[in-house]
Enzyme design. Structure first.
Site, PDB file in Angstrom:
ATOM      1  N   VAL A  57     -17.269   4.300  -3.564  1.00 42.20           N
ATOM      2  CA  VAL A  57     -17.867   2.980  -3.323  1.00 42.20           C
ATOM      3  C   VAL A  57     -19.286   3.124  -2.762  1.00 42.20           C
ATOM      4  O   VAL A  57     -20.219   2.463  -3.226  1.00 42.20           O
ATOM      5  CB  VAL A  57     -17.009   2.140  -2.349  1.00 42.20           C
ATOM      6  CG1 VAL A  57     -17.642   0.779  -2.127  1.00 42.20           C
ATOM      7  CG2 VAL A  57     -15.599   1.971  -2.886  1.00 42.20           C
ATOM      8  N   GLY A  58     -19.428   4.001  -1.769  1.00 43.27           N
ATOM      9  CA  GLY A  58     -20.746   4.191  -1.138  1.00 43.27           C
ATOM     10  C   GLY A  58     -21.807   4.533  -2.168  1.00 43.27           C
ATOM     11  O   GLY A  58     -22.902   3.966  -2.166  1.00 43.27           O
ATOM     12  N   ALA A  89     -17.458  -1.534   2.930  1.00 49.29           N
ATOM     13  CA  ALA A  89     -16.267  -1.485   2.080  1.00 49.29           C
ATOM     14  C   ALA A  89     -14.999  -1.012   2.778  1.00 49.29           C
ATOM     15  O   ALA A  89     -13.891  -1.320   2.332  1.00 49.29           O
ATOM     16  CB  ALA A  89     -16.533  -0.540   0.911  1.00 49.29           C
ATOM     17  N   ALA A  90     -15.141  -0.256   3.855  1.00 45.71           N
ATOM     18  CA  ALA A  90     -13.954   0.380   4.437  1.00 45.71           C
ATOM     19  C   ALA A  90     -12.915  -0.676   4.844  1.00 45.71           C
ATOM     20  O   ALA A  90     -13.269  -1.772   5.265  1.00 45.71           O
ATOM     21  CB  ALA A  90     -14.362   1.205   5.661  1.00 45.71           C
ATOM     22  N   ASN A  91     -11.662  -0.332   4.672  1.00 42.33           N
ATOM     23  CA  ASN A  91     -10.577  -1.215   5.103  1.00 42.33           C
ATOM     24  C   ASN A  91     -10.367  -1.076   6.605  1.00 42.33           C
ATOM     25  O   ASN A  91     -10.547   0.004   7.162  1.00 42.33           O
ATOM     26  CB  ASN A  91      -9.278  -0.829   4.377  1.00 42.33           C
ATOM     27  CG  ASN A  91      -9.283  -1.287   2.932  1.00 42.33           C
ATOM     28  OD1 ASN A  91      -9.541  -2.452   2.638  1.00 42.33           O
ATOM     29  ND2 ASN A  91      -8.992  -0.370   2.015  1.00 42.33           N
ATOM     30  N   ASP A 136      -6.731   4.818  -4.422  1.00 45.44           N
ATOM     31  CA  ASP A 136      -7.469   4.592  -3.178  1.00 45.44           C
ATOM     32  C   ASP A 136      -8.096   5.935  -2.796  1.00 45.44           C
ATOM     33  O   ASP A 136      -8.209   6.835  -3.644  1.00 45.44           O
ATOM     34  CB  ASP A 136      -6.520   4.041  -2.075  1.00 45.44           C
ATOM     35  CG  ASP A 136      -7.288   3.536  -0.852  1.00 45.44           C
ATOM     36  OD1 ASP A 136      -8.075   2.594  -1.001  1.00 45.44           O
ATOM     37  OD2 ASP A 136      -7.115   4.093   0.250  1.00 45.44           O
ATOM     38  N   THR A 176     -15.779  -2.922  -6.476  1.00 46.65           N
ATOM     39  CA  THR A 176     -15.722  -3.057  -5.011  1.00 46.65           C
ATOM     40  C   THR A 176     -17.142  -3.050  -4.447  1.00 46.65           C
ATOM     41  O   THR A 176     -17.502  -3.891  -3.617  1.00 46.65           O
ATOM     42  CB  THR A 176     -14.914  -1.895  -4.382  1.00 46.65           C
ATOM     43  OG1 THR A 176     -13.607  -1.906  -4.931  1.00 46.65           O
ATOM     44  CG2 THR A 176     -14.831  -2.009  -2.874  1.00 46.65           C
ATOM     45  N   LYS A 179       0.856  -1.193   0.000  1.00 47.15           N
ATOM     46  CA  LYS A 179       0.000   0.000   0.000  1.00 47.15           C
ATOM     47  C   LYS A 179       0.887   1.236   0.000  1.00 47.15           C
ATOM     48  O   LYS A 179       2.022   1.198   0.485  1.00 47.15           O
ATOM     49  CB  LYS A 179      -0.872  -0.003   1.267  1.00 47.15           C
ATOM     50  CG  LYS A 179      -2.094   0.862   1.181  1.00 47.15           C
ATOM     51  CD  LYS A 179      -3.267   0.169   0.507  1.00 47.15           C
ATOM     52  CE  LYS A 179      -4.465   1.081   0.360  1.00 47.15           C
ATOM     53  NZ  LYS A 179      -5.620   0.418  -0.237  1.00 47.15           N
TER      54      LYS A 179
END
Ligand code: NAD
Length: 364
Positions: free
Chosen positions: A197-198, A273-275, A128, A163, A94
């Site tokens: 994503v949301g 979805a959040a990491n 990202d 995603t 990352k």
């Protein structure tokens, strides 16, 4: 202080980068500084047993350097498990760029490409939070170790819709396990974070006739999305845990599942979805289990974007990415069953499966 900051205080107190690397199992961490463009970035490579490390680069206005280090270490580790559980021949890495997204320049992204190139393919980048496919065009000027470039330039484009599709699969699998049916009609769902994503996820869920409630710290963002999709229930800010909905869907930043928030949650399912949603994966995965809240492991259900960017390396198309992403449904069900059988948190069950593939490869 934001959520990442709270985590940093808790975890990195009295610790060193090398100490944290060895605790989390990282191979290498690179610090990048360029006076001309103002680029300050960190690239972390967690594990390359299954293949070169791949993970997006995030641009965020961190409060301090250790907050950025903590974020890149946690995110890169998550990428290792995400790739492994999805059956991809990739390791985990990352990047983070420290700074305000409003100060991002094309030159800065080119310079980031230079740094990525110096790693000779051990780290492959993508977008990202705070970074878009158009930024990747500038990265690509300096390196071929980049994915997620726009479709009209031969890339796979923005990974966010895929995603979101994977998260949708994870939500449906969670409903199946919890309520005996993947049918979502009439369920109330809180989406925290109405970004790339949301917003895509809203599109999928609206077809299912669910009752949506959305929130974002950006007033402009949440109001625009609410108007666009005719959503009546929306609120501005991070304080959403008191709302009584069937499903809580974290699509903003990490560490939103902590002792305080879990205490307040009234939902039956957490799937988003959040990491790195669990502030402490050992404590909070079990706190959710004890409270009877079904938690869909983040690194499993948000892997659609990684599957999509991997298509640029593995040479498969969007249709195949979608089919691979749909498998998240079955894997999520499998993880819930294993969690139940072994009486471990769903996060630990997923971690076990991901680690097993890496260990098997090491042995072979
Ligand atoms: P984004 O930057 O487009 O959207 C994030 C949104 O969350 C923004 O609108 C921001 O204002 C909002 N936000 C930030 N903090 C918040 C808070 N405390 N409460 C409410 N809203 C808040 O990012 P994205 O690409 O949509 O990614 C969302 C999350 O999913 C991130 O954690 C990211 O790491 C993760 N993720 C994204 C992808 C992808 O393909 N984009 C893939 C895997 C995981």
């Amino acid at each position: 202080m934001n959520q990442v900051g709270n985590y940093e205080e808790k975890i990195l107190h009295n610790s060193s980068v090398l100490g944290d690397m060895s605790k989390l199992g990282h191979e290498s961490v690179y610090f990048c500084n360029d006076k001309r463009t103002g680029l300050k970035a960190i690239i972390a490579i967690h594990n390359t047993v299954l293949g070169p490390s791949l993970g997006g680069v995030r641009m965020w206005n961190y409060n301090n350097e250790s907050e950025a280090i903590n974020d890149v270490l946690r995110l890169s580790r998550g990428m290792t498990y995400k790739a492994s559980i999805s059956g991809l021949n990739l390791g985990g890495g990352k990047g983070v760029i420290i700074g305000d997204q409003n100060n991002k320049t094309n030159e800065m992204m080119e310079k980031f490409g230079d740094f990525v190139n110096q790693l000779g393919g051990r780290y492959i980048t993508a977008e990202d939070v705070g970074i878009s496919p158009s930024d990747m065009i500038h990265v690509k000027k300096k390196t071929n170790h980049v994915t997620g470039i726009p479709e009209d330039l031969g890339g796979s484009g923005d990974p966010s819709p895929m995603t979101a599709y994977g998260v949708y699969m994870g939500i449906k699998a969670s409903a199946e396990f919890k309520w005996g049916s993947s049918e979502l009609k009439g369920k109330s769902i809180m989406i925290q974070g109405t970004g790339k994503v949301g917003e895509s996820l809203i599109g999928y869920l609206q077809n299912d006739d669910v009752e949506l409630h959305i929130s974002d710290i950006s007033e402009e963002r949440v109001v625009n999305v609410a108007n666009k999709y005719n959503i009546e229930k929306f609120n501005i800010g991070a304080d959403i845990y008191k709302y009584d909905t069937d499903i809580y869907c974290p699509c903003a930043l990490g560490a939103t599942l902590n002792s305080k928030s879990i205490d307040m949650l009234e939902c039956s399912i957490v799937a988003g979805a959040a990491n790195n949603q669990l502030e402490d994966e050992k404590i909070h995965g079990y706190q959710l289990l004890k409270k009877g809240i079904l938690y869909a492991p983040d690194f499993l259900i948000n892997s659609g974007g990684l599957i999509n960017v991997y298509s640029e390396i593995a040479n498969y198309n969007n249709h195949e990415s979608r089919i691979r992403t749909e498998k998240i449904f079955d894997t999520t069900l499998k993880i819930f069953s294993q969690s139940e059988q072994k009486n471990v948190s769903s996060h630990d069950a997923a971690l076990f499966l991901a680690e097993k593939r890496i260990l098997d490869k090491q042995k072979s």
